[in-house]
Design a protein around this motif. Structure first.
Motif, mmCIF file in Angstrom:
data_model
loop_
_atom_site.group_PDB
_atom_site.id
_atom_site.type_symbol
_atom_site.label_atom_id
_atom_site.label_comp_id
_atom_site.label_asym_id
_atom_site.label_seq_id
_atom_site.Cartn_x
_atom_site.Cartn_y
_atom_site.Cartn_z
ATOM 1 N N VAL A 207 -15.818 -16.574 -25.635
ATOM 2 C CA VAL A 207 -16.712 -15.635 -24.946
ATOM 3 C C VAL A 207 -15.975 -14.947 -23.808
ATOM 4 O O VAL A 207 -16.032 -13.716 -23.659
ATOM 5 C CB VAL A 207 -17.964 -16.368 -24.404
ATOM 6 C CG1 VAL A 207 -18.744 -15.463 -23.446
ATOM 7 C CG2 VAL A 207 -18.865 -16.815 -25.539
ATOM 8 N N ASN B 100 -15.044 -10.990 -23.959
ATOM 9 C CA ASN B 100 -15.684 -10.142 -22.953
ATOM 10 C C ASN B 100 -14.654 -9.339 -22.180
ATOM 11 O O ASN B 100 -14.863 -8.157 -21.873
ATOM 12 C CB ASN B 100 -16.514 -11.012 -21.993
ATOM 13 C CG ASN B 100 -17.257 -10.201 -20.961
ATOM 14 O OD1 ASN B 100 -16.885 -10.170 -19.788
ATOM 15 N ND2 ASN B 100 -18.328 -9.537 -21.377
ATOM 16 N N LEU C 36 -18.240 -8.695 -29.496
ATOM 17 C CA LEU C 36 -19.472 -9.481 -29.557
ATOM 18 C C LEU C 36 -19.686 -10.040 -30.959
ATOM 19 O O LEU C 36 -20.120 -11.187 -31.128
ATOM 20 C CB LEU C 36 -20.657 -8.600 -29.143
ATOM 21 C CG LEU C 36 -22.045 -9.232 -29.157
ATOM 22 C CD1 LEU C 36 -22.096 -10.454 -28.248
ATOM 23 C CD2 LEU C 36 -23.099 -8.210 -28.737
ATOM 24 N N THR D 3 -20.116 -13.959 -32.104
ATOM 25 C CA THR D 3 -21.300 -14.314 -32.895
ATOM 26 C C THR D 3 -20.893 -14.975 -34.206
ATOM 27 O O THR D 3 -21.490 -15.966 -34.631
ATOM 28 C CB THR D 3 -22.147 -13.061 -33.175
ATOM 29 O OG1 THR D 3 -22.522 -12.444 -31.935
ATOM 30 C CG2 THR D 3 -23.396 -13.414 -33.958
ATOM 31 N N ALA E 298 -18.762 -18.839 -19.211
ATOM 32 C CA ALA E 298 -19.228 -18.087 -20.376
ATOM 33 C C ALA E 298 -20.730 -17.818 -20.278
ATOM 34 O O ALA E 298 -21.196 -16.710 -20.584
ATOM 35 C CB ALA E 298 -18.914 -18.857 -21.656
ATOM 36 N N LEU E 299 -21.494 -18.823 -19.837
ATOM 37 C CA LEU E 299 -22.936 -18.637 -19.683
ATOM 38 C C LEU E 299 -23.234 -17.562 -18.646
ATOM 39 O O LEU E 299 -24.157 -16.754 -18.809
ATOM 40 C CB LEU E 299 -23.600 -19.955 -19.279
ATOM 41 C CG LEU E 299 -23.713 -21.039 -20.346
ATOM 42 C CD1 LEU E 299 -24.320 -22.305 -19.759
ATOM 43 C CD2 LEU E 299 -24.540 -20.550 -21.526
ATOM 44 N N CYS F 93 -22.706 -14.148 -20.158
ATOM 45 C CA CYS F 93 -23.805 -13.787 -21.053
ATOM 46 C C CYS F 93 -25.076 -13.462 -20.278
ATOM 47 O O CYS F 93 -25.821 -12.543 -20.648
ATOM 48 C CB CYS F 93 -24.075 -14.927 -22.037
ATOM 49 S SG CYS F 93 -22.701 -15.291 -23.150
ATOM 50 N N ASN G 90 -24.989 -9.857 -18.856
ATOM 51 C CA ASN G 90 -24.675 -8.772 -19.780
ATOM 52 C C ASN G 90 -25.757 -8.743 -20.859
ATOM 53 O O ASN G 90 -25.795 -9.609 -21.723
ATOM 54 C CB ASN G 90 -23.298 -9.008 -20.412
ATOM 55 C CG ASN G 90 -22.799 -7.809 -21.190
ATOM 56 O OD1 ASN G 90 -23.587 -7.035 -21.741
ATOM 57 N ND2 ASN G 90 -21.483 -7.650 -21.246
ATOM 58 N N TRP H 266 -24.920 -9.363 -24.453
ATOM 59 C CA TRP H 266 -24.336 -10.679 -24.724
ATOM 60 C C TRP H 266 -25.327 -11.819 -24.470
ATOM 61 O O TRP H 266 -25.063 -12.965 -24.832
ATOM 62 C CB TRP H 266 -23.088 -10.895 -23.852
ATOM 63 C CG TRP H 266 -21.915 -10.063 -24.268
ATOM 64 C CD1 TRP H 266 -21.840 -8.699 -24.274
ATOM 65 C CD2 TRP H 266 -20.653 -10.523 -24.753
ATOM 66 N NE1 TRP H 266 -20.610 -8.281 -24.722
ATOM 67 C CE2 TRP H 266 -19.857 -9.379 -25.026
ATOM 68 C CE3 TRP H 266 -20.101 -11.782 -24.973
ATOM 69 C CZ2 TRP H 266 -18.559 -9.467 -25.499
ATOM 70 C CZ3 TRP H 266 -18.811 -11.875 -25.458
ATOM 71 C CH2 TRP H 266 -18.043 -10.728 -25.721
ATOM 72 N N LYS H 267 -26.446 -11.511 -23.860
ATOM 73 C CA LYS H 267 -27.400 -12.560 -23.483
ATOM 74 C C LYS H 267 -27.904 -13.397 -24.657
ATOM 75 O O LYS H 267 -28.095 -14.612 -24.518
ATOM 76 C CB LYS H 267 -28.583 -11.938 -22.731
ATOM 77 C CG LYS H 267 -29.415 -12.961 -21.965
ATOM 78 C CD LYS H 267 -30.400 -12.288 -21.025
ATOM 79 C CE LYS H 267 -31.146 -13.314 -20.187
ATOM 80 N NZ LYS H 267 -32.081 -12.673 -19.235
ATOM 81 N N LEU I 275 -26.339 -14.645 -26.909
ATOM 82 C CA LEU I 275 -25.364 -15.689 -27.234
ATOM 83 C C LEU I 275 -25.715 -17.023 -26.575
ATOM 84 O O LEU I 275 -25.295 -18.077 -27.054
ATOM 85 C CB LEU I 275 -23.960 -15.262 -26.798
ATOM 86 C CG LEU I 275 -23.306 -14.119 -27.575
ATOM 87 C CD1 LEU I 275 -21.905 -13.856 -27.025
ATOM 88 C CD2 LEU I 275 -23.236 -14.429 -29.064
ATOM 89 N N ILE I 276 -26.465 -16.965 -25.474
ATOM 90 C CA ILE I 276 -26.834 -18.209 -24.781
ATOM 91 C C ILE I 276 -27.606 -19.116 -25.734
ATOM 92 O O ILE I 276 -27.349 -20.328 -25.824
ATOM 93 C CB ILE I 276 -27.671 -17.906 -23.517
ATOM 94 C CG1 ILE I 276 -26.830 -17.122 -22.505
ATOM 95 C CG2 ILE I 276 -28.190 -19.195 -22.891
ATOM 96 C CD1 ILE I 276 -27.593 -16.679 -21.284
#
Length: 460
Positions: A247, A251, A310, A314, A399-400, A403, A406, A409-410, A412-413
């Motif tokens: 991540v 990013n 992204l 994923t 990384a959290l 995410c 952004n 990218w959120k 992905l959490i």
């Protein structure tokens, strides 16, 4: 507009519906207006662009509508035009049945793009509806689907869609096993041996490995051990990658790409200003108005943006989640039924069973679940328990944070947490069926106990 004589209008109507169907709240209104029977015939429209957008709209309906909507789609006979489309695309896959003008302008392969939407629609309905799976078997769709898989070296996205579909239709489907002849298995084996290292290719190999596990009954007993080892080697490679670090790295790559694009756009704008000044100095030349070349019904705004970084993250998280789910299936493939477990746990003999379940001298817990020698050896050879333990850790805080701040990218959490949850489920299965020493002995178990206690008392 779906019935309009103009193909461009029909295409725009399909794309508009496709966009709206991503909102669950509007799906009932479209169903009341019989959207399935209105879009279904457009899968065989004369225009390739209309076919693609119609398939995309039906794909979104199946994905966002859930089980009941997929059942309704099958009831309304979506499988007839869908199967016809899949077979026609398969036949024309290697031909030049493309719109020359469109392909020259957009470098677009309509046949493959239509197939990708259609395969995703097929995957969704087969995953939700047994009748769709029966039609898949009866209509011989496997041959057409595997033909698309052969494009994996040039179109990995299409191959991933096919692999997802294959994994869905091969699960608990003994009627399909006879269709997996030597030629079909060769196609899967070729993909498994693909050396590409992108996250999409890792996802592809993971999905194909899962499909091969589903059809393991077709594998000769003498080859089963090496096949299981190959499957778990792929899972091990997937689980070995640190998703949090990926991540952070992707990013950063996205930021660099966007910065370079912004700089290039600034330079282009300056160049346009200079060119316009030169044009205005010439009395015989007229200034060409900017941004007037876009056609009125342009659907580009309705299509997803190209965020390859992204998509790579994923793909990795999907690969890891898939690998963990299949490992659980491996552990539970000979799982006693719920009734058997209930009978065992409620009987007076259950305590006696637990007391006698330790093998004298070795201290091994002999549960009703036992891994086969092939699977157990492959687990240890590929360090599967160790890698599962690593995945039970909390997601990387950096990384959290990326995410969280952004919007694109959120989501992905949720995927990061899903991998952790699957790892814990996997750990539970491993502890049920395997020797605890495979986790690394007493020190590792003590560390595991501390780690699990942190998870229990965590506020997250």
């Amino acid at each position: 507009q779906l019935q309009h004589p103009s193909a461009e209008v029909r295409e725009y109507a399909c794309a508009s519906i496709s966009k709206l169907l991503q909102q669950k709240g509007v799906i009932p209104a479209f169903l009341q207006r019989d959207v399935v029977r209105r879009l279904g015939p457009l899968l065989m429209d004369h225009s390739l662009a209309v076919r693609e957008t119609a398939a995309g709209a039906l794909r979104n309906l199946s994905a966002c509508g859930g089980f009941e909507v997929c059942d309704d789609m099958v009831t309304k006979d979506i499988m007839t035009p869908l199967v016809a489309l899949l077979k026609e695309c398969s036949t024309g896959l290697d031909a030049t049945q493309l719109s020359p003008k469109k392909c020259k302008e957009t470098n677009k392969n309509y046949i493959e793009d239509i197939a990708n939407e259609a395969i995703n629609l097929l995957w969704n309905v087969c995953e939700c509806n047994n009748t769709a799976v029966c039609i898949f078997n009866k209509e011989g769709c496997l041959e057409a689907v595997l033909h698309y898989m052969k494009k994996f070296s040039t179109n990995v996205d299409l191959a991933i869609s096919v692999a997802n579909c294959l994994q869905a239709v091969t699960e608990d489907n003994p009627d399909l096993l006879s269709s997996f002849n030597a030629s079909a298995q060769q196609v899967l084996e070729t993909v498994m041996l693909c050396p590409e290292t992108t996250m999409k290719h890792i996802l592809l190999r993971t999905l194909i490995a899962g499909t091969i596990w589903n059809i393991k009954d077709t594998i000769p007993p003498g080859s089963l051990g090496s096949t299981v080892n190959a499957i778990l080697k792929i899972f091990s490679e997937s689980l070995a990658i640190d998703a949090g670090e990926m991540v952070i790295r992707m990013n950063e790559a996205e930021k660099n790409r966007l910065n370079l694009a912004a700089e290039a756009e600034t330079e282009e704008d300056m160049s346009d200003v200079i060119d316009n000044c030169v044009l205005n100095e010439d009395d015989d030349m007229e200034e060409i108005p900017k941004k007037k070349v876009r056609r009125e019904n342009d659907i580009s705004d309705l299509l997803p943006s190209d965020k390859w970084e992204l998509k790579e993250v994923t793909a990795l998280l999907m690969a890891q989640q898939t690998a963990l789910e299949i490992i659980v299936n491996m552990c539970c493939s000979e799982d006693p039924s719920d009734d058997e477990w209930e009978e065992l746990s409620s009987s007076d003999e259950s305590d006696l069973f637990m007391e006698n379940s330790y093998n004298e001298g070795s201290g091994l817990l002999m549960t009703p679940l036992c891994l086969s020698d092939e699977v157990n050896s492959a687990f240890l050879n590929n360090l599967i328990p160790k890698k599962i333990l690593e995945k039970t850790a909390f997601p990387n805080s950096v990384a959290l944070d990326i995410c969280m701040h952004n919007p694109s990218w959120k989501p992905l959490i949720k995927k990061l947490n899903a991998v952790q949850c699957r790892a814990l489920t996997c750990l539970h299965s491993i502890l049920l069926v395997s020797d605890v020493d495979c986790l690394g002995g007493a020190a590792a178990l003590q560390s595991l106990a501390q780690h699990l206690s942190q998870l229990v008392f965590s506020k997250t």
